[in-house]
Enzyme design. Structure first.
Site, short mmCIF file in Angstrom:
data_model
loop_
_atom_site.label_atom_id
_atom_site.label_comp_id
_atom_site.label_asym_id
_atom_site.label_seq_id
_atom_site.Cartn_x
_atom_site.Cartn_y
_atom_site.Cartn_z
N CYS A 1 -0.68 2.13 -4.06
CA CYS A 1 0.24 3.03 -3.35
C CYS A 1 1.41 2.27 -2.74
O CYS A 1 2.44 2.86 -2.41
CB CYS A 1 -0.50 3.81 -2.28
N PRO B 1 -7.01 -7.19 3.44
CA PRO B 1 -7.85 -7.70 2.36
C PRO B 1 -7.93 -6.81 1.13
O PRO B 1 -8.39 -7.24 0.08
CB PRO B 1 -9.23 -7.81 3.03
N GLN C 1 -7.90 -5.05 -5.36
CA GLN C 1 -7.07 -4.33 -6.33
C GLN C 1 -6.58 -5.26 -7.43
O GLN C 1 -6.51 -4.87 -8.60
CB GLN C 1 -5.89 -3.68 -5.59
#
Length: 416
Positions: A51, A115, A120
């Site tokens: 995002c 973190p 990701q």
């Protein structure tokens, strides 16, 4: 030889409305990776899409991959280059290495040291590995990055102290309510701070969120990320009584929440407490609201010292983290410097095997035709030695005295 290149679209430069235009949804990511990998000169690739950022990592044979990657991004999302050009960051070589390590350690994050980004990145790496868009260079790069991030986490406190106002807001609300996951939250506004609040609340298990904003489309963008409800600003007053937590951050020039509205809401709630945080300047909530029983009202000034203290702590740790990254990258760059040597060794090994196989076939034929075994083996050994040593001997003869010691180092059986 391939070189590392990165194209980045991230929170530092890019508003949400642009980030979402270039985001890669999970259902389209694999095809996007394959399409990129099939472009001439792209040896390997990984795509990270969150995002807050979209980043494309490649091992490329092109001298400069910026134009190629920018065109790929625009074409993939069917948008014009002029919409995104001013928001693009491009890194290559050592700058790319430093940038990736900064991303992995949270130094480049909206919230310093957070973190989540490392997880990701690991997910993006594993997806690329599954669809076979990696090569040795990107494999080694990401393993180095993960190792560096772990070392930073282990040897610094970069992620230990909360730094954002949004994080502090969530921590304060936990002091009022033991179980945040059971509370309903009304978020007023749709800017960066509200988006962060939604992020942290979602992490705490809050699944009842309402996002109110003057522009309903902006509210929907945040609501969509966290499965929340979106409403227009004109509607929010009828939802206030449902909220256990209200966080407001708009650009309104006058307060949008008054004492009367909250008094009515408390009656409907049978005086169940409301936690309210006003992080807008000018303020969104009338100060008199804080005089009401069962209302816990905080402003940005109440959080300022906590945030500043933690920013100071993290800034100190940031310097330590950067020192670790520099040292780790020096090790990686030394490995990069050996790649041409590895390629030379592989080339020589291939040539040596070709010579060996050719001479071996001749020897086998001679033996089948009745040649003496010992003579054939001796002849094979002599021919093999002569052919394998011809080129090295030629190069040694042409080598200057100054560089001769390097040649000797490659021949361990030379006697001084």
């Amino acid at each position: 030889m391939s070189q590392i290149a990165i194209l980045s679209v991230n929170h530092q430069l890019v508003p949400v409305e642009v980030r979402e235009k270039v985001a890669f949804t999970p259902d389209k990511l694999i095809q996007a990776l394959n399409n990129l990998h099939h472009i001439d000169g792209i040896d390997a690739c990984i795509i990270l899409s969150t995002c807050n950022r979209v980043e494309i990592y490649v091992a490329s044979n092109h001298k400069n991959s910026e134009e190629l990657l920018s065109n790929y991004l625009a074409k993939t999302h069917n948008i014009k280059r002029d919409i995104i050009d001013s928001y693009l960051n491009y890194f290559e070589g050592n700058e790319a290495l430093t940038h990736l390590c900064n991303v992995a350690t949270g130094l480049d994050s909206l919230v310093l040291g957070e973190p989540q980004i490392l997880g990701q990145l690991k997910n993006a790496y594993h997806i690329a590995k599954e669809v076979k868009t990696l090569n040795k260079l990107l494999e080694k790069l990401f393993q180095h990055t993960f190792s560096t991030a772990k070392k930073v986490r282990t040897n610094t406190q970069i992620g230990a102290s909360p730094v954002s106002i949004a994080y502090c807001a969530v921590k304060l609300s936990e002091k009022i309510f033991e179980q945040l996951s059971e509370q309903t939250v009304l978020l007023i506004g749709a800017g960066e701070m509200i988006e962060l609040c939604a992020h942290y609340l979602n992490q705490k298990g809050v699944n009842k969120m309402i996002v109110a904003n003057r522009t309903i489309e902006n509210a929907k963008k945040i609501a969509h990320l966290y499965q929340a409800q979106s409403i227009g600003l004109k509607q929010f007053s009828s939802f206030v009584y449902k909220a256990d937590i209200i966080i407001s951050s708009t650009a309104a020039s006058m307060p949008i929440i008054g004492k009367g509205l909250i008094e009515s809401a408390l009656k409907k709630r049978k005086h169940k407490p409301i936690f309210m945080l006003d992080i807008a300047i000018p303020r969104d909530i009338e100060p008199e609201v804080g005089q009401l029983d069962d209302v816990y009202l905080y402003t940005i000034d109440d959080l300022g010292q906590v945030v500043n203290d933690n920013i100071g702590n993290r800034e100190k740790e940031k310097g330590l983290a950067q020192e670790i990254i520099v040292k780790q990258n020096q090790v990686f760059n030394k490995w990069l410097d050996t790649i041409p040597n590895e390629q030379m060794v592989q080339s020589y090994q291939f040539g040596a095997n070709s010579i060996k196989n050719e001479l071996l076939e001749k020897a086998i034929k001679q033996l089948k035709n009745g040649a003496n075994s010992e003579d054939t083996i001796r002849k094979l050994a002599d021919q093999l030695a002569n052919k394998l040593l011809h080129l090295p001997f030629k190069n040694i003869k042409q080598t200057s005295i100054e560089n001769l010691s390097q040649c000797e180092g490659c021949i361990p059986y030379i006697k001084n």
